[in-house]
Design a protein around this motif. Sequence first.
Motif, short mmCIF file in Angstrom:
data_model
loop_
_atom_site.label_atom_id
_atom_site.label_comp_id
_atom_site.label_asym_id
_atom_site.label_seq_id
_atom_site.Cartn_x
_atom_site.Cartn_y
_atom_site.Cartn_z
N MET A 1 78.57 32.94 40.36
CA MET A 1 77.70 31.70 40.67
C MET A 1 78.09 31.44 42.06
O MET A 1 79.42 31.45 42.51
N LYS A 2 77.41 31.11 42.92
CA LYS A 2 77.43 30.69 44.26
C LYS A 2 77.57 28.91 44.20
O LYS A 2 76.77 28.38 43.89
N TYR A 3 78.54 28.61 44.94
CA TYR A 3 78.64 27.20 45.04
C TYR A 3 78.82 26.72 46.64
O TYR A 3 79.14 27.55 47.52
N LEU A 4 78.40 25.63 47.17
CA LEU A 4 78.22 25.24 48.55
C LEU A 4 79.31 23.96 48.52
O LEU A 4 79.33 23.21 47.41
N GLY A 5 79.95 24.19 49.55
CA GLY A 5 81.00 23.06 49.68
C GLY A 5 81.02 22.75 51.27
O GLY A 5 80.62 23.26 52.05
N SER A 6 81.63 21.35 51.48
CA SER A 6 81.97 20.98 52.88
C SER A 6 83.04 19.96 53.02
O SER A 6 83.38 19.26 52.07
N CYS A 7 83.31 19.63 54.21
CA CYS A 7 84.06 18.43 54.23
C CYS A 7 83.22 17.18 54.17
O CYS A 7 82.15 17.24 54.01
N HIS A 8 83.56 15.99 54.60
CA HIS A 8 83.02 14.77 54.33
C HIS A 8 81.76 14.66 55.48
O HIS A 8 80.87 14.44 55.20
N LEU A 20 83.70 29.23 38.33
CA LEU A 20 84.67 27.98 38.18
C LEU A 20 84.64 27.67 36.67
O LEU A 20 84.01 26.71 36.32
N GLU A 21 85.91 27.70 36.21
CA GLU A 21 86.27 27.28 34.87
C GLU A 21 87.31 26.21 34.72
O GLU A 21 87.32 25.52 33.86
N GLY A 22 88.29 26.31 35.76
CA GLY A 22 89.16 25.53 35.99
C GLY A 22 89.68 25.28 37.13
O GLY A 22 89.41 26.04 38.18
N ALA A 23 90.56 24.24 37.40
CA ALA A 23 91.30 24.30 38.81
C ALA A 23 92.85 23.82 38.43
O ALA A 23 93.20 23.62 37.45
N MET A 24 93.55 23.93 39.42
CA MET A 24 94.98 23.47 39.51
C MET A 24 95.18 22.23 40.41
O MET A 24 94.78 21.94 41.21
N LEU A 46 84.73 33.74 49.83
CA LEU A 46 84.49 32.40 50.77
C LEU A 46 83.88 32.97 52.02
O LEU A 46 84.18 33.91 52.67
N ARG A 47 82.79 32.40 52.15
CA ARG A 47 82.03 32.44 53.52
C ARG A 47 81.97 31.02 54.23
O ARG A 47 81.31 30.17 53.54
N CYS A 96 85.52 19.24 46.79
CA CYS A 96 84.76 19.43 48.06
C CYS A 96 83.24 20.13 47.74
O CYS A 96 82.56 20.39 48.61
N LEU A 97 83.18 20.85 46.71
CA LEU A 97 82.09 21.56 46.18
C LEU A 97 80.99 20.56 45.81
O LEU A 97 81.14 19.37 44.95
N GLU A 98 79.60 20.90 45.90
CA GLU A 98 78.52 20.18 45.48
C GLU A 98 78.20 20.46 44.16
O GLU A 98 78.42 21.70 43.59
N ASN A 99 77.48 19.51 43.34
CA ASN A 99 77.29 19.64 42.09
C ASN A 99 78.14 20.16 41.09
O ASN A 99 77.82 20.82 40.00
#
Length: 115
Positions: A1-8, A20-24, A46-47, A96-99
């Motif tokens: 799956m593709k996720y979009l992210g950004s700073c504030h 993305l099933e988990g995080a640390m 990551l791009r 920082c990821l959307e949705n």
Amino acid sequence: MKYLGSCHCGQVAFEVEGNLEGAMSCNCSMCQRKGALMWFVPRENLRVTRGDRAMASYTFNKHVIQHKFCPTCGIHPFGEGTDSSGKAMAAINARCLENVDLAVLNITQYDGRSR
């Protein structure tokens, strides 16, 4: 799956692919202060789509991770480093990821303070 992210402020934006099933959650002096939830992916997943040259980097302790952040808003969207076999990795700040519903992620605790 593709996720979009950004700073504030949006000066830094990126796309990342993976499952993305988990995080640390790490308790080292840096991660505890910034409150990041890190999702590790191969660096080639990551791009950076905006602000690659605008980002600043911070390293500390063993200087093996480049903690990337936006110099305008101060948000840390990801870090870069290598895994134990030398493969380039990215540590994406899931916040920082959307949705993304963070409440459904399996969060593991990492004792970075003791390392």
